[in-house]
Motif scaffolding. Structure first.
Motif, mmCIF file in Angstrom:
data_model
loop_
_atom_site.group_PDB
_atom_site.id
_atom_site.type_symbol
_atom_site.label_atom_id
_atom_site.label_comp_id
_atom_site.label_asym_id
_atom_site.label_seq_id
_atom_site.Cartn_x
_atom_site.Cartn_y
_atom_site.Cartn_z
ATOM 1 N N UNK A 1 2.030 26.489 40.594
ATOM 2 C CA UNK A 1 1.283 26.690 39.328
ATOM 3 C C UNK A 1 1.759 25.696 38.284
ATOM 4 N N UNK A 2 0.811 24.984 37.665
ATOM 5 C CA UNK A 2 1.165 24.061 36.579
ATOM 6 C C UNK A 2 0.669 24.652 35.265
ATOM 7 N N UNK A 3 1.610 24.858 34.358
ATOM 8 C CA UNK A 3 1.345 25.634 33.141
ATOM 9 C C UNK A 3 1.746 24.805 31.922
ATOM 10 N N UNK A 4 0.779 24.530 31.042
ATOM 11 C CA UNK A 4 1.031 23.746 29.828
ATOM 12 C C UNK A 4 0.653 24.632 28.637
ATOM 13 N N UNK A 5 1.647 24.992 27.827
ATOM 14 C CA UNK A 5 1.424 26.020 26.794
ATOM 15 C C UNK A 5 1.363 25.471 25.365
ATOM 16 N N UNK A 6 0.987 24.208 25.203
ATOM 17 C CA UNK A 6 0.941 23.662 23.836
ATOM 18 C C UNK A 6 -0.022 22.481 23.791
ATOM 19 N N UNK A 7 -1.233 22.702 23.268
ATOM 20 C CA UNK A 7 -2.229 21.625 23.149
ATOM 21 C C UNK A 7 -3.043 21.794 21.865
ATOM 22 N N UNK A 8 -3.632 20.701 21.431
ATOM 23 C CA UNK A 8 -4.448 20.701 20.205
ATOM 24 C C UNK A 8 -5.841 20.147 20.480
ATOM 25 N N UNK A 9 -6.830 20.693 19.784
ATOM 26 C CA UNK A 9 -8.218 20.232 19.894
ATOM 27 C C UNK A 9 -8.698 19.770 18.518
ATOM 28 N N UNK A 10 -9.980 19.425 18.443
ATOM 29 C CA UNK A 10 -10.568 19.032 17.157
ATOM 30 C C UNK A 10 -10.598 20.182 16.148
ATOM 31 N N UNK A 11 -10.258 21.402 16.585
ATOM 32 C CA UNK A 11 -10.148 22.500 15.611
ATOM 33 C C UNK A 11 -8.960 22.254 14.672
ATOM 34 N N UNK A 12 -8.005 21.402 15.098
ATOM 35 C CA UNK A 12 -6.962 20.947 14.164
ATOM 36 C C UNK A 12 -6.853 19.432 14.290
ATOM 37 N N UNK A 13 -5.739 18.898 14.811
ATOM 38 C CA UNK A 13 -5.574 17.452 14.770
ATOM 39 C C UNK A 13 -5.590 16.779 16.141
ATOM 40 N N UNK A 14 -6.190 17.444 17.140
ATOM 41 C CA UNK A 14 -6.419 16.791 18.432
ATOM 42 C C UNK A 14 -7.728 16.020 18.405
ATOM 43 N N UNK A 15 -7.985 15.240 19.457
ATOM 44 C CA UNK A 15 -9.244 14.478 19.481
ATOM 45 C C UNK A 15 -10.242 15.000 20.511
ATOM 46 N N UNK A 16 -9.816 15.892 21.439
ATOM 47 C CA UNK A 16 -10.765 16.536 22.365
ATOM 48 C C UNK A 16 -11.381 17.750 21.674
ATOM 49 N N UNK A 17 -12.683 17.947 21.842
ATOM 50 C CA UNK A 17 -13.246 19.227 21.406
ATOM 51 C C UNK A 17 -12.611 20.313 22.283
ATOM 52 N N UNK A 18 -12.660 21.583 21.861
ATOM 53 C CA UNK A 18 -12.086 22.638 22.709
ATOM 54 C C UNK A 18 -12.674 22.624 24.126
ATOM 55 N N UNK A 19 -13.967 22.345 24.262
ATOM 56 C CA UNK A 19 -14.597 22.301 25.593
ATOM 57 C C UNK A 19 -14.053 21.119 26.399
#
Ligand code: AMP
Ligand code: FE
Ligand code: FE
Ligand code: ZN
Length: 291
Positions: A1-19
Motif C-alpha cells: 500500500x502506498x499512502x500519501x497523506x499531505x497534498x494541495x489542490x487549487x482549493x488552496x495553493x496547489x496547481x491541480x484541481x481536486x479532480x
C-alpha cells in the motif's frame, strides 16, 4: 500500500484541481491520498466525485492543513477525517481564510514600496478561487522576473517569514487546533515540524507539550527534513508516543516534489483511521478501500 497523506489542490495553493489531483494520485500508483488544502475543505466535493471515474482503486482521506502560531513561530497542523460541518472548527478555518485576502494585499503593498509593480489583480488571477497565499504572490514575482522560481521568493528579501515583504495572518493557537479537531472527530499531525529551511521552528519541548495536549502524530518524512532530521523525528515520535507519518506535500507544478515522494506506513495509517470519528476514508473505483 502506498499512502500519501499531505497534498494541495487549487482549493488552496496547489496547481491541480481536486479532480486532477485524484487522477494524478491514481496514476502515480497511490492507494491512499489525503487532500489537505490550507485552511479549507472546499476541494472535498470535487475530489470525491472524481473517484468514481478512476480505473484503479484509490482511497481519499479528507483533511486540511491548519495555519497555526506558537510563541511567534508559524507552524502547520494537518487535520484528518474531522467533520467538515462541525461549527467551531469551521468558524476558525473561515477566520484564517478571510484574513488571507487583506494580508495578501498588505504584502503586495510592501512589495510595491520596494519598487515591485505587482498588483492585487495579478495575484487574484493566479490564486483563482483558491485561498490566497504566499505561493500565489511568489508566482507573480516569477512572472515579473523578480525571482527565478517560487521558492526563491521565500527569503528574507521577499516573502520568507519576517522578510521585507512578509505580513502575518490570523492563525490558530495549535493547542486550540488540537482541541477543536478532536472535538470534530479528527486526528492531528504536526506538519514538517523541523523544516528549518522555511524559517524558525518550535523546540522539541513544544512538541512534547502538544503531545501531552492530545496531538496524534508528527510528519517525520518530508522533503524539507534531511535524512538525519527524519531519523531524529522518528525517535522523538517513539519517545512521545506519537504516530510518525511521511508525505509529499505535493503542490502540483508550484513545488518540485512529486506525489508519493514520501509515504506513510500502512499500520500508522490504520491507526489514524481507527482514531477518527468525524469522517471516513472514501473508497474509490476498484473497491480497494484503505485499511
Ligand atoms: P502562507 O500560508 O500564505 O503563509 O504560505 C505558506 C506556503 O508557502 C506553504 O504552505 C508552502 O506551500 C509555501 N512555501 C513555504 N516555504 C516555501 C519554499 N521555501 N518554497 C516554496 N514554497 C514554500
Ligand atoms: Fe502550501
Ligand atoms: Fe505546510
Ligand atoms: Zn502543505
Amino acid at each position: 500500500m502506498r499512502i500519501d497523506l499531505h497534498t494541495h489542490s487549487t482549493a488552496s495553493d496547489g496547481t491541480d484541481t481536486p479532480a486532477q489531483l485524484v487522477r494524478n494520485a491514481a496514476a502515480a500508483g497511490l492507494d491512499v491520498v489525503a487532500l489537505t488544502d490550507h485552511d479549507t475543505t472546499r476541494g472535498y466535493a470535487e475530489a470525491v466525485a472524481a473517484l468514481a471515474g478512476l480505473d484503479r482503486g484509490l482511497t481519499l482521506v479528507t483533511g486540511a492543513e491548519l495555519s497555526c502560531r506558537l510563541d511567534g513561530v508559524g507552524l502547520h497542523m494537518l487535520a484528518y477525517l474531522f467533520d467538515p460541518d462541525e461549527p467551531e472548527l469551521a468558524r476558525e478555518r473561515e477566520l484564517v481564510r478571510d484574513d488571507r485576502v487583506p494580508r495578501a494585499k498588505a504584502m503586495i503593498g510592501k512589495l510595491r514600496e520596494l519598487g515591485v509593480p505587482v498588483t492585487w489583480e495579478q495575484v487574484a488571477r493566479i490564486a483563482g478561487d483558491g485561498s490566497v497565499g504566499r505561493p500565489h504572490i511568489a508566482e507573480a514575482l516569477v512572472e515579473l522576473g523578480v525571482v527565478p522560481t517560487v521558492s526563491d521568493a521565500f527569503t528574507p528579501d521577499w516573502l520568507g517569514d519576517g522578510g521585507r515583504a512578509y505580513a502575518e495572518k490570523h492563525e490558530l493557537d495549535p493547542f486550540d487546533a488540537i482541541r477543536l479537531v478532536k472535538a470534530a472527530g479528527g486526528v492531528t499531525v504536526f506538519a514538517h515540524p523541523a523544516a528549518v529551511k522555511r524559517g524558525q521552528v518550535v523546540p522539541e519541548s513544544a512538541i512534547a507539550a502538544l503531545a501531552a495536549a492530545g496531538l496524534d502524530g508528527i510528519e517525520a518524512d518530508h522533503m524539507d527534513h534531511d535524512p538525519a532530521t527524519r531519523t531524529r523525528l522518528h525517535g522523538l515520535a517513539e519517545d512521545l508516543g506519537l504516530l510518525a507519518t511521511g508525505s509529499s506535500d505535493y503542490h502540483g507544478s508550484r513545488k518540485t516534489c512529486v506525489l508519493g515522494e514520501f509515504t506513510t506506513d500502512p499500520e500508522i495509517y490504520g491507526e489514524i483511521t481507527r482514531r477518527a470519528t468525524g469522517a471516513f476514508p472514501v473508497p474509490g473505483a476498484g473497491g480497494r478501500a484503505g485499511a
